[in-house]
Design an enzyme around this catalytic site. Sequence first.
Site, PDB file in Angstrom:
ATOM      1  N   GLU A 200       0.856  -1.180   0.000  1.00 51.41           N
ATOM      2  CA  GLU A 200       0.000   0.000   0.000  1.00 51.41           C
ATOM      3  C   GLU A 200       0.893   1.231   0.000  1.00 51.41           C
ATOM      4  O   GLU A 200       1.833   1.308   0.781  1.00 51.41           O
ATOM      5  CB  GLU A 200      -0.894  -0.019   1.251  1.00 51.41           C
ATOM      6  N   GLU A 205      -2.912  11.818   2.726  1.00 52.32           N
ATOM      7  CA  GLU A 205      -3.741  11.310   3.823  1.00 52.32           C
ATOM      8  C   GLU A 205      -3.643  12.282   4.983  1.00 52.32           C
ATOM      9  O   GLU A 205      -2.554  12.772   5.299  1.00 52.32           O
ATOM     10  CB  GLU A 205      -3.238   9.926   4.269  1.00 52.32           C
TER      11      GLU A 205
END
Length: 380
Positions: A200, A205
């Site tokens: 990932e 974010e």
Amino acid sequence: MRQGEFVKSDGFPPQYDEVMFPPRGAPGSVRQARTSIPWWNPRYWRKRVWAGIGVVLVIIIIIAVAVGVTQSKKNRYPDYSAITYSLSETYGGENFFDKFNYFTGYDPAQGFVHYVPAPEAKQRNLTYATPSTAVVKVDTAVGPDSEPNASTGRFSVRLESKTTYNRGLFLFDVKHTPYACGAWPALWLTDPSHWPDNGEIDIMESVNQGTGGNQMTLHSTGGCSMGGVKRKMAGEAADGNCDHAANKNAGCGVSGGDKTFGTAVNGAGGSVMAVEWRDAGIRMWQFARGAVPADVAAKKPDPSTWPEAAADFPSTECDIGSHFRNNSIIVNIDLCGDLVYGSWKKSGCPSNCTDLVANQPDLYKTAYWEFGSFEVYQPA
Ligand SMILES: *[C@@H]1O[C@H](CO)[C@@H](O)[C@H](O)[C@H]1NC(C)=O
Ligand SMILES: *[C@@H]1O[C@H](CO)[C@@H](O)[C@H](O)[C@H]1NC(C)=O
Ligand SMILES: *[C@@H]1O[C@H](CO)[C@@H](O)[C@H](O)[C@H]1NC(C)=O
Ligand SMILES: *[C@@H]1O[C@H](CO)[C@@H](O)[C@H](O)[C@H]1NC(C)=O
């Protein structure tokens, strides 16, 4: 011990200066030896002394080699020499959303959301595209008196690109980042059906008002670490272990700084995120609107000419090629969930997350992504 042997009466072997140990060619008595043998002259050193010197030398050599190995390990750095890239895929215009699947299952991150399918997203205007812009929002229409209400979570969207990638250079034109108490937006790469095996790569974010700045993070299986290796980046490293099984899946994160998410970056016209994913490593840049390199606008991006990256994940202690594979581009806005609950106390947000999300739709009017386009380049 028989009498008459040349030992001292206390049973210990004789000491150096008690032994008759005359210089070669100059025989003499014990008395003479005691007074005439200079301790500093190696010619008179006994085997035991030489052995001691040998041991000390070996220890010094071992230490020197260990220090040298540690130093050269610290200085190891992959070869990021220039790759010629050519444009392979563009996500943009009114068909922006056609290139994505809509994830509709239960939120894997324990969020307080209902991810809706494509037709419902369009009908609720949670996805909206024009020739120049694509908007991804959370619902702001459902209030406590609506039917259905948001008492089990608010409507939102999670997009997963139909194309999957192995390496490449990705450019994301991000005009607006989502922020709101309880929001957890992310722009990332993963293979949702083979997580964590295929890794990932989190590109953007943040949580709540986004004042903590942008977090760039890798999550992987074991044997992938950024701890203690040489990196060339402007961002600040957090945990070094990318292994999802360590540190409660914190991953190996890098903070972009406090003006990299939320109002600070939105007010400045947004930014362009660039991600270069290659065997040598994964690097990410965040270009302010006014500082996007000319080769990006010219569609001939060459990271080897760009300024220092915001985040650098070199392959030094992580085989990038085997840990990161077959990833889709994911865009979502989660609400509440693991990362938000963990940071609520210091967020400055009132009440609790699910109360706000269920009952305060207006709070989420700022929780939207606005993109220009995404471009994916592959080695020419
Ligand atoms: C849908 O969302 C877009 C972007 O926020 C907005 O410009 C547009 O007016 C909305 N459409 C409707 C029908 O509300
Ligand atoms: C929300 O909807 C559920 C199901 O319709 C209902 O039972 C509940 O009372 C509603 N909550 C509020 C605050 O109106
Ligand atoms: C690649 O990822 C897609 C989407 O998650 C998945 O459907 C597919 O099975 C994966 N392919 C391989 C070879 O792992
Ligand atoms: C959240 O806040 C609401 C309203 O104050 C309250 O009713 C609810 O019990 C709280 N939930 C939790 C989990 O604290």
